[in-house]
Scaffold this motif. Sequence first.
Motif, PDB file in Angstrom:
ATOM      1  N   ARG A  30       0.871  -1.177   0.000  1.00  0.00           N
ATOM      2  CA  ARG A  30       0.000   0.000   0.000  1.00  0.00           C
ATOM      3  C   ARG A  30       0.905   1.223   0.000  1.00  0.00           C
ATOM      4  O   ARG A  30       1.788   1.347   0.843  1.00  0.00           O
ATOM      5  CB  ARG A  30      -0.928   0.014   1.207  1.00  0.00           C
ATOM      6  N   ALA A  31       0.690   2.133  -0.943  1.00  0.00           N
ATOM      7  CA  ALA A  31       1.587   3.277  -1.094  1.00  0.00           C
ATOM      8  C   ALA A  31       0.809   4.526  -1.486  1.00  0.00           C
ATOM      9  O   ALA A  31      -0.281   4.455  -2.058  1.00  0.00           O
ATOM     10  CB  ALA A  31       2.657   2.974  -2.140  1.00  0.00           C
ATOM     11  N   ARG A  32       1.416   5.664  -1.195  1.00  0.00           N
ATOM     12  CA  ARG A  32       0.852   6.959  -1.598  1.00  0.00           C
ATOM     13  C   ARG A  32       1.449   7.294  -2.971  1.00  0.00           C
ATOM     14  O   ARG A  32       2.583   7.738  -3.069  1.00  0.00           O
ATOM     15  CB  ARG A  32       1.200   8.032  -0.563  1.00  0.00           C
ATOM     16  N   ASN A  33       0.690   7.075  -4.013  1.00  0.00           N
ATOM     17  CA  ASN A  33       1.188   7.206  -5.382  1.00  0.00           C
ATOM     18  C   ASN A  33       0.983   8.620  -5.940  1.00  0.00           C
ATOM     19  O   ASN A  33       0.366   8.821  -6.978  1.00  0.00           O
ATOM     20  CB  ASN A  33       0.508   6.178  -6.297  1.00  0.00           C
ATOM     21  N   TYR A  34       1.538   9.590  -5.218  1.00  0.00           N
ATOM     22  CA  TYR A  34       1.462  10.981  -5.634  1.00  0.00           C
ATOM     23  C   TYR A  34       2.563  11.743  -4.917  1.00  0.00           C
ATOM     24  O   TYR A  34       3.335  11.163  -4.139  1.00  0.00           O
ATOM     25  CB  TYR A  34       0.085  11.576  -5.318  1.00  0.00           C
ATOM     26  N   ASN A  35       2.649  13.033  -5.167  1.00  0.00           N
ATOM     27  CA  ASN A  35       3.665  13.878  -4.547  1.00  0.00           C
ATOM     28  C   ASN A  35       3.332  14.065  -3.070  1.00  0.00           C
ATOM     29  O   ASN A  35       2.454  14.855  -2.709  1.00  0.00           O
ATOM     30  CB  ASN A  35       3.730  15.228  -5.265  1.00  0.00           C
ATOM     31  N   THR A  36       4.015  13.344  -2.199  1.00  0.00           N
ATOM     32  CA  THR A  36       3.685  13.371  -0.779  1.00  0.00           C
ATOM     33  C   THR A  36       4.074  14.691  -0.109  1.00  0.00           C
ATOM     34  O   THR A  36       3.463  15.077   0.891  1.00  0.00           O
ATOM     35  CB  THR A  36       4.370  12.207  -0.046  1.00  0.00           C
ATOM     36  N   PHE A  37       5.081  15.370  -0.633  1.00  0.00           N
ATOM     37  CA  PHE A  37       5.486  16.652  -0.038  1.00  0.00           C
ATOM     38  C   PHE A  37       4.353  17.665  -0.136  1.00  0.00           C
ATOM     39  O   PHE A  37       4.020  18.346   0.848  1.00  0.00           O
ATOM     40  CB  PHE A  37       6.736  17.198  -0.732  1.00  0.00           C
ATOM     41  N   VAL A  38       3.745  17.770  -1.300  1.00  0.00           N
ATOM     42  CA  VAL A  38       2.631  18.700  -1.494  1.00  0.00           C
ATOM     43  C   VAL A  38       1.446  18.294  -0.625  1.00  0.00           C
ATOM     44  O   VAL A  38       0.802  19.139   0.022  1.00  0.00           O
ATOM     45  CB  VAL A  38       2.220  18.750  -2.978  1.00  0.00           C
ATOM     46  N   ALA A  39       1.152  16.987  -0.595  1.00  0.00           N
ATOM     47  CA  ALA A  39       0.017  16.501   0.190  1.00  0.00           C
ATOM     48  C   ALA A  39       0.222  16.756   1.683  1.00  0.00           C
ATOM     49  O   ALA A  39      -0.710  17.167   2.391  1.00  0.00           O
ATOM     50  CB  ALA A  39      -0.196  15.012  -0.063  1.00  0.00           C
ATOM     51  N   ASP A  40       1.429  16.510   2.189  1.00  0.00           N
ATOM     52  CA  ASP A  40       1.710  16.738   3.608  1.00  0.00           C
ATOM     53  C   ASP A  40       1.640  18.219   3.955  1.00  0.00           C
ATOM     54  O   ASP A  40       1.140  18.598   5.020  1.00  0.00           O
ATOM     55  CB  ASP A  40       3.093  16.185   3.967  1.00  0.00           C
ATOM     56  N   ALA A  41       2.160  19.074   3.060  1.00  0.00           N
ATOM     57  CA  ALA A  41       2.095  20.520   3.302  1.00  0.00           C
ATOM     58  C   ALA A  41       0.645  20.990   3.348  1.00  0.00           C
ATOM     59  O   ALA A  41       0.268  21.799   4.212  1.00  0.00           O
ATOM     60  CB  ALA A  41       2.864  21.256   2.210  1.00  0.00           C
ATOM     61  N   MET A  42      -0.170  20.468   2.436  1.00  0.00           N
ATOM     62  CA  MET A  42      -1.584  20.826   2.423  1.00  0.00           C
ATOM     63  C   MET A  42      -2.280  20.346   3.698  1.00  0.00           C
ATOM     64  O   MET A  42      -3.115  21.047   4.277  1.00  0.00           O
ATOM     65  CB  MET A  42      -2.268  20.227   1.198  1.00  0.00           C
ATOM     66  N   PHE A  43      -1.899  19.134   4.156  1.00  0.00           N
ATOM     67  CA  PHE A  43      -2.512  18.597   5.371  1.00  0.00           C
ATOM     68  C   PHE A  43      -2.224  19.486   6.578  1.00  0.00           C
ATOM     69  O   PHE A  43      -3.136  19.845   7.334  1.00  0.00           O
ATOM     70  CB  PHE A  43      -1.998  17.183   5.643  1.00  0.00           C
ATOM     71  N   TRP A  44      -0.958  19.842   6.789  1.00  0.00           N
ATOM     72  CA  TRP A  44      -0.610  20.613   7.977  1.00  0.00           C
ATOM     73  C   TRP A  44      -1.193  22.018   7.937  1.00  0.00           C
ATOM     74  O   TRP A  44      -1.587  22.567   8.977  1.00  0.00           O
ATOM     75  CB  TRP A  44       0.904  20.662   8.155  1.00  0.00           C
ATOM     76  N   PHE A  45      -1.289  22.597   6.741  1.00  0.00           N
ATOM     77  CA  PHE A  45      -1.909  23.921   6.626  1.00  0.00           C
ATOM     78  C   PHE A  45      -3.395  23.840   6.986  1.00  0.00           C
ATOM     79  O   PHE A  45      -3.897  24.633   7.796  1.00  0.00           O
ATOM     80  CB  PHE A  45      -1.748  24.455   5.201  1.00  0.00           C
ATOM     81  N   CYS A  46      -4.085  22.869   6.398  1.00  0.00           N
ATOM     82  CA  CYS A  46      -5.518  22.713   6.669  1.00  0.00           C
ATOM     83  C   CYS A  46      -5.767  22.303   8.117  1.00  0.00           C
ATOM     84  O   CYS A  46      -6.752  22.742   8.736  1.00  0.00           O
ATOM     85  CB  CYS A  46      -6.126  21.685   5.712  1.00  0.00           C
TER      86      CYS A  46
END
Length: 250
Positions: A30-46
Amino acid sequence: MFELNKNLELPPQLKWKFSYEPELLGWTIRARNYNTFVADAMFWFCFAVIMISSILMYRSMDDDPVFSGILTVLFFSVVSISLISITHQRMNFAYRLTRSGVEYCKWKDFPEWALTFLKWLAGITAIFFIFMATIDPSFLLGALIGPGGVGLTYLSMAYSKSYREIHTEYHHHEFKWDEFTQLAIATNREVVDLKYSVILEGDDFTTKWSLNIFCKRKQKEKVAELIRPFLSPGVPFIKAKVNVPLSTAP
């Protein structure tokens, strides 16, 4: 040959194209098949926005600190779970390597865990509000607004066919070894990247793209070394930063 991850249950419709050949290596992950840096930055901002909004909402409700606290926790929990389900989605992958090539299946199951969480959250908070209503009848309103809203969210997710279809995917692809033009070990992800150049069925032009093979931690070098002898002579073998695209195959 080596165990890469705990096996997942394969989709019933999966039929390997190279099933007639012995498997050199196969695994599921099971893997995160996308740009995790952008996703993590969006998560912490939200997440910061949700936290500040929850605090402001709690401070604006001065009537009853217990009632206000319960509603705030409900708001924070539901919105945070929704945020995580968006920014931290994982795709299921199954890989199979043979002498003819590599094929893989990727699929996404409906997140049943989210339904279980919402069901228990609605039930527990409903019992709490009903109990508190024996002390103060105003808590009945809270039972309708809080647990009632969570319950409606659960029902809409559990019984909506369109919602389930959106959160369910299935794809199966295969490649022959001579179609790959570069082999790379990612320095920033647990990924082996294979660039390929193929003419897809129905097309009259060459498609150039990358196949990202997701590996368990500290296993990508072993996977790359197994693949390398099967590639055409002169195919570059490098180590480089890999940007995982939104789609790993057309």
